[in-house]
Design an enzyme around this catalytic site. Structure first.
Site, PDB file in Angstrom:
ATOM      1  N   SER A   1       8.480 -41.371 -14.607  1.00  0.00           N
ATOM      2  CA  SER A   1       7.764 -40.120 -14.894  1.00  0.00           C
ATOM      3  C   SER A   1       8.273 -39.318 -16.083  1.00  0.00           C
ATOM      4  CB  SER A   1       7.762 -39.230 -13.650  1.00  0.00           C
ATOM      5  OG  SER A   1       6.815 -39.700 -12.725  1.00  0.00           O
TER       6      SER A   1
ATOM      7  N   LYS B   1       9.319 -28.680 -16.016  1.00  0.00           N
ATOM      8  CA  LYS B   1       8.339 -29.236 -15.074  1.00  0.00           C
ATOM      9  C   LYS B   1       8.304 -28.378 -13.808  1.00  0.00           C
ATOM     10  CE  LYS B   1       7.294 -33.804 -13.071  1.00  0.00           C
ATOM     11  NZ  LYS B   1       7.798 -35.189 -12.940  1.00  0.00           N
TER      12      LYS B   1
ATOM     13  N   SER C   1       4.505 -38.716 -14.352  1.00  0.00           N
ATOM     14  CA  SER C   1       3.998 -37.443 -13.880  1.00  0.00           C
ATOM     15  C   SER C   1       4.446 -36.244 -14.714  1.00  0.00           C
ATOM     16  CB  SER C   1       4.446 -37.233 -12.438  1.00  0.00           C
ATOM     17  OG  SER C   1       5.854 -37.112 -12.369  1.00  0.00           O
TER      18      SER C   1
END
Lengths: 471, 98
Positions: free
Chosen positions: A174, A75, A150
Site C-alpha cells: 500500500s 494517511k 491503499s
C-alpha cells in the site's frame, strides 16, 4: 516540485520561509483537491506552526530540528491528536483521535507540520483508493486513472505538488504500488522497524508505516525519524534484533525470472529489463534466482490478512466510538452498525477472515498459510546468502483506469510482487524505473528492491546511488 | 460456499447482509477460497518445516498504569455514542427477549 532537503537548505539560508511554503501548499490543495480528492481533511490552523518555524530558523539556523517547517500529508488511518481520522470509512466519519501515533509524535518533535489527512481505500483495503467511503482519489498524472492504493491519497498529495512527502502504511504493497503509479519513492521498512502504536490495525503481523517522497534521501530522512524501539509497541526492533546488514558499493542483484514469466504487462517487463541492464552497465552483478515458494505468497496473504482483519475490526461495535446505529437489542446494534458503517471490500474480507479462522477450517487455511510463511522466510534466508538485493517490478501494470478492475480477485493480483515481502517482514524500497506510454501519456512504473531483515540502510544506500544521483 | 454458509458467517461477524449482498459474496468468496486453497499444496508436508522461534519475538512489559489518571477520560467520553455521566450507555445484555 520541492524535496525536503531543498526546502531545508532554503529555510536555513533564509531564502524561503516556512510560511510561504505552507501558503503555497494550501493554495495547491485549494486549486487541485476538488478534482484529485487526495485530502479528506486540511489543517489550515497549522499555519501558526509555520509562523513559529520561521522565527525559529532565524534564531537557530541549522541547529533547528531536521523537519522544522516541512509540511507533510498523513494517511487518515494514522492518529493525530485532536484531528479527524476516518481511515476513509463511514464507521469513523466523525471520529477524533485522542492521542498521537508514535510516528506522529516523532515527526512533531522533529518540527514537521501536518497539513492534512489523506484519502485511502477504506481501512487500507484495496489497491486503487476506489474503496474510499468519500469517493476515489484520481492520479494527478492522468486523472482518468487511479493513483494506486491503499495510500493513494498520500501518493497523489505528493504527486500533485502539495507537499514534499507524505506518510503511508503498507500491509501488502500500500505504499509501494501507489509510489509506482505516481512516479514516487516509497519505502516499506523491516517489520518492527517502525512503531505501529496509533496506526489503525489492519493486518497486525504485516502493517508498517513509511514515507512517500520524491527522493531516496528524503525517504531515508523520514524513516530515520519515525523508526526505533517504542515501549508502546512490543514488536518494535532493538539494535541487536537482526545481525548487521552491511551497505555495499556494488551489489549482487537477484532477479526471480520465473516469477516474472506470468501475468505481467509486457511494457512493464521491458522497462524492468532495461533497468537491469543499466545496473549491469554501472558495474553491479545481476544473477537469476529461483523463489518457488515466495512467488506463490499471494494465496497465503489472502488468508493471513483477512484473518487478522476480521479480528482487528471486531472492535467496531457501535459502543465505544464511531458510528452507532440504533437497534432492538445489543446484537441488532452490532449488526446494523457494521452493516451501515463498513463498505463492500471491508465486509468481504471480514467474512473471508471469519471463514478461514472458523473451527474445522483453521488448520486447512490459516495453519497452512502460516506454514507457507515459514517456508518463504527460509527460502529468502538461503537466497540472501549469495545475493544482496532482490529485484522485481513493484506492480505488474502501470496505473489502470478508475472503474476498470471490478473483479476482486483480479484486483488482488495487483499485489503479486508486494505481498510476499510483508509476509516475510523484509524491507523494500520502490523507486521509479521509467515510464510506459498509454493513450499518449507517459505513466511511471516502479522497481522494487528487497533486502534481508534489518537491511533498510542497504536499500537507502543503493537507492540513492541508482536513483537520486541519476536525477 | 453456499448462501446459507455466507449468512452464517455474517452472523458470526455481526454484519447484517442484504439478500443481494449474500448473493454476490457467495460467488466472490467461493472464487477467492478456490484461489487461496493452493496453500495446501504450497505448504507441502508440515514435517519438513519445523516451526522456529524467530529472532523477532514479543516482549512483555510490567502490568502497570502508564498514564496519569483521568488524562484521557474526557476525550474518550466525547467519542462515545451515548454516555451518562462518566459511564458509557449500552444495551442490556441479560434477559433480552430475542
Amino acid at each position: 516540485m520541492h524535496t525536503i532537503s531543498e526546502l531545508r537548505k532554503k529555510f536555513v539560508a533564509g531564502e524561503l520561509s516556512p510560511v510561504t511554503v505552507f501558503d503555497e501548499a494550501i493554495a495547491t490543495i485549494t486549486a487541485k483537491n476538488g478534482n484529485i480528492n487526495a485530502f479528506l481533511a486540511v489543517f489550515t490552523e497549522a499555519r501558526d506552526e509555520a509562523v513559529a518555524a520561521e522565527a525559529r530558523y532565524k534564531a537557530e539556523g541549522d541547529a533547528a530540528p531536521a523537519l522544522l517547517g516541512i509540511p507533510l500529508a498523513v494517511k487518515s488511518n494514522i492518529l493525530i491528536k485532536g484531528k479527524n481520522a476516518t481511515a476513509a470509512s463511514k464507521i469513523l466519519e466523525n471520529y477524533t483521535a485522542t492521542y498521537d501515533a508514535t510516528v506522529i509524535a516523532r515527526l512533531r518533535a522533529a518540527g514537521a507540520i501536518f497539513i492534512g489527512a489523506t484519502n485511502m481505500d477504506e481501512f487500507a483495503m484495496g489497491g486503487s483508493t476506489e474503496n474510499s467511503a468519500f469517493g476515489p482519489t484520481k492520479n494527478p498524472l492522468d486523472t482518468k486513472r487511479v493513483p494506486g492504493g491503499s495510500s493513494g491519497g498520500s501518493a497523489a498529495a505528493v504527486a500533485m505538488g502539495a507537499v514534499p512527502a507524505a506518510l503511508g502504511t503498507d500491509t501488502g504493497g500500500s505504499i509501494r504500488q501507489p509510489a509506482s503509479f505516481c512516479g514516487l519513492v516509497g519505502f516499506k521498512p523491516t517489520y518492527g522497524a517502525v512503531s505501529r502504536y496509533g496506526l489503525m490495525a489492519m493486518g497486525s503481523s504485516l502493517d508498517q508505516a513509511g514515507p512517500l517522497t520524491h527522493t531516496v534521501e528524503d525517504a531515508e530522512l523520514i524513516h530515520s525519524i519515525i523508526s526505533g524501539t517504542d515501549s508502546y509497541d512490543a514488536t518494535t526492533l532493538t539494535k541487536d534484533t537482526y545481525p548487521e546488514v552491511p551497505v555495499k558499493d556494488k551489489c549482487v542483484f537477484g532477479v526471480p525470472r520465473k516469477f516474472l514469466a506470468d501475468g505481467i504487462d509486457p511494457d512493464v517487463l521491458d522497462t524492468f529489463n532495461a533497468h537491469v541492464e543499466k545496473l549491469k552497465a554501472e558495474g553491479h552483478t545481476v544473477v537469476d534466482i529461483d523463489l518457488p515458494v515466495f512467488e506463490k505468497g499471494l494465496a497465503a496473504y489472502y488468508i493471513v490478512m483477512p484473518a487478522e482483519v476480521s479480528s482487528n475490526l471486531a472492535r467496531f461495535d457501535g459502543m465505544r466510538y464511531g458510528l452507532s446505529v440504533e437497534g432492538d437489542n445489543l446484537l441488532d446494534v452490532y449488526q446494523k452498525t457494521r452493516a451501515q458503517g463498513f463498505g463492500k471490500e471491508v465486509k468481504r474480507r471480514i467474512l473471508l477472515g471469519t471463514y478461514v479462522l472458523s473451527a474445522g477450517y483453521y488448520d486447512a487455511y490459516y495453519g497452512k498459510a502460516e506454514l507457507v510463511r515459514t517456508k518463504m522466510r527460509a527460502e529468502l534466508a538461503e537466497v540472501f546468502k549469495t545475493v544482496d538485493v532482490i529485484l522485481t517490478p513493484t506492480a505488474p501494470t502501470p496505473a489502470f483506469k478508475i472503474g476498470e478492475q471490478e473483479d476482486p480477485l483480479a484486483m488482488y493480483r495487483q499485489d503479486i510482487f508486494t505481498v510476499p515481502v510483508n509476509l516475510t517482514g523484509v524491507p523494500t524500497l520502490s523507486i521509479p524505473m521509467g515510464t510506459v506510454e498509454r493513450e499518449g501519456i507517459d505513466l511511471p512504473v516502479g522497481v522494487q528492491y528487497i533486502a534481508p531483515h534489518g537491511g533498510d540502510a542497504r536499500l537507502f544506500a543503493i537507492g540513492k546511488k541508482v536513483y537520486d544521483e541519476r536525477q | 460456499m453456499t448462501k446459507e454458509e455466507v449468512e452464517h458467517l455474517a452472523k458470526l461477524a455481526r454484519i447484517e447482509l442484504s439478500p443481494a449482498e449474500v448473493e454476490t459474496f457467495t460467488t466472490e468468496i467461493s472464487a477467492i477460497l478456490e484461489y487461496v486453497s493452493a496453500v495446501k499444496d504450497i505448504a507441502g508436508d508440515a514435517a519438513d518445516t519445523a516451526p522456529t522461534v524467530g529472532r523477532h519475538h514479543n516482549i512483555f512489559r510490567k502490568d502497570e498504569v502508564t498514564n496519569e489518571p483521568n488524562s484521557f477520560t474526557e476525550a474518550l467520553l466525547a467519542e462515545m455514542p451515548q454516555t451518562e455521566g462518566r459511564f458509557m450507555v449500552v444495551k442490556k445484555i441479560l434477559n433480552t427477549d430475542s
